[in-house]
Design a protein around this motif. Structure first.
Motif, mmCIF file in Angstrom:
data_model
loop_
_atom_site.group_PDB
_atom_site.id
_atom_site.type_symbol
_atom_site.label_atom_id
_atom_site.label_comp_id
_atom_site.label_asym_id
_atom_site.label_seq_id
_atom_site.Cartn_x
_atom_site.Cartn_y
_atom_site.Cartn_z
ATOM 1 N N PRO A 106 0.833 -1.207 0.000
ATOM 2 C CA PRO A 106 0.000 0.000 0.000
ATOM 3 C C PRO A 106 0.868 1.257 0.000
ATOM 4 O O PRO A 106 2.054 1.207 0.320
ATOM 5 C CB PRO A 106 -0.808 -0.123 1.293
ATOM 6 C CG PRO A 106 0.027 -0.989 2.184
ATOM 7 C CD PRO A 106 0.721 -1.965 1.261
ATOM 8 N N LEU A 174 -5.787 0.282 3.595
ATOM 9 C CA LEU A 174 -4.369 -0.085 3.517
ATOM 10 C C LEU A 174 -4.186 -1.599 3.561
ATOM 11 O O LEU A 174 -3.312 -2.145 2.877
ATOM 12 C CB LEU A 174 -3.605 0.583 4.661
ATOM 13 C CG LEU A 174 -3.502 2.110 4.580
ATOM 14 C CD1 LEU A 174 -2.901 2.676 5.859
ATOM 15 C CD2 LEU A 174 -2.674 2.532 3.364
ATOM 16 N N THR A 179 -4.466 2.861 -1.249
ATOM 17 C CA THR A 179 -3.689 4.035 -0.875
ATOM 18 C C THR A 179 -4.462 4.917 0.095
ATOM 19 O O THR A 179 -5.692 4.855 0.177
ATOM 20 C CB THR A 179 -3.314 4.878 -2.110
ATOM 21 O OG1 THR A 179 -4.519 5.345 -2.731
ATOM 22 C CG2 THR A 179 -2.529 4.064 -3.111
#
Length: 291
Positions: A106, A174, A179
């Motif tokens: 992530p 995440l 993101t």
């Protein structure tokens, strides 16, 4: 109803809003002594000005930039997301985004109160093929919250309020390899931060960012959208955050130093009027965390 009434005005050229922001900035400076004192004091103690003449120049520019930042929000909130994304006409450091996207980990995008915060987040949401959860704190003016939410809850964007519910949403995002977008220089509540230097003065700094980075082994990218002159648009800056240590005060110091480096690129565009050095109710005094 508010959205319908205001939306046509959002199509006025960006230079119009920046021009109006110049006037608004000086009016705010003249009308609010608390705002005036804090902005001037925070900018002065930052040490970014080389001398008195440089400080005066920076102060005047900052007053104007504060006004522009408020006025341009209507554009960012109410134009279609793709049109807002197109206002970013230059990108520096985007290779770090491409490298992060090539990795399944992530990504944490971290943008301080610098430049065009909303345009930065919208550009990221429109230009990366992942969902982006943006942590936000509801504005003091309640009437503005629907505008903020309408802006962030579109396309790949997902608004996450700065409370337990929002943090859970951030964790879920995440965990799924997506993101997140967050502001690292908001003063956290007692127990959610540590004291760390920020331009040479202790500032209560959030520990959430380093915790999330470690928990999910996330790539952390510092970013901001620099406001260009004459309403030309914005220049995006992307910089990787240096490696974190796992020790809260050390990590908070690393984050604050990275924020300082970004601010040095466009010092007048930082939100110097924000009460960054306040002590939250219940928080220890600086230096007393381990007392």
């Amino acid at each position: 109803m508010l959205l319908k009434l205001l939306r046509p005005f959002a199509w006025l050229p960006l230079w119009f809003f920046h021009g109006a922001g110049i006037v608004a900035g000086w009016l705010a400076w003249a009308a609010d002594p608390t705002y005036r004192k804090r902005l001037a004091a925070n900018l002065r103690q930052s040490g970014l000005a080389k001398n008195d003449a440089d400080y005066t120049r920076l102060l005047r520019s900052s007053i104007v930039q504060h006004g522009m930042a408020g006025a341009e929000m209507l554009v960012h909130w109410l134009r279609p997301a793709e049109k807002v994304a197109q206002l970013v006409i230059e990108r520096r450091g985007w290779e770090h985004v491409d490298a992060a996207l090539a990795n399944p980990k992530p990504i944490l995008f971290v943008s301080p109160h610098l430049g065009a915060i909303e345009a930065c987040g919208i550009h990221l949401a429109m230009r990366i093929p992942r969902q982006l959860a943006a942590l936000y704190r509801p504005p003091k003016i309640k009437a503005l919250e629907p505008l903020m939410l309408a802006s962030r809850d579109r396309e790949n964007g997902l608004a996450a309020p700065a409370n337990a519910k929002g943090v859970r949403l951030l964790l879920k995002t995440l965990k799924g390899g997506q993101t997140a977008y967050m502001l690292p220089d908001q003063a956290p509540g007692a127990g959610d931060g540590v004291w760390a230097p920020f331009f040479g003065q202790p500032a209560y700094t959030m520990t959430l960012l380093p915790k999330l980075a470690r928990q999910f082994d996330a790539t952390v990218l510092m970013c901001f959208a620099e406001r260009l002159s004459w309403g030309r648009g914005y220049r995006m800056h992307i910089v990787p955050l240096p490696a974190l240590s796992g020790e809260p005060v050390v990590d908070a110091t690393i984050v604050n130093a990275a924020i300082e480096d970004l601010i040095a690129r466009a010092p007048a565009q930082y939100l110097w009027s924000y009460n960054r050095y306040k002590r939250p109710a219940g928080a220890p005094k600086p230096g007393e965390e381990n007392a």
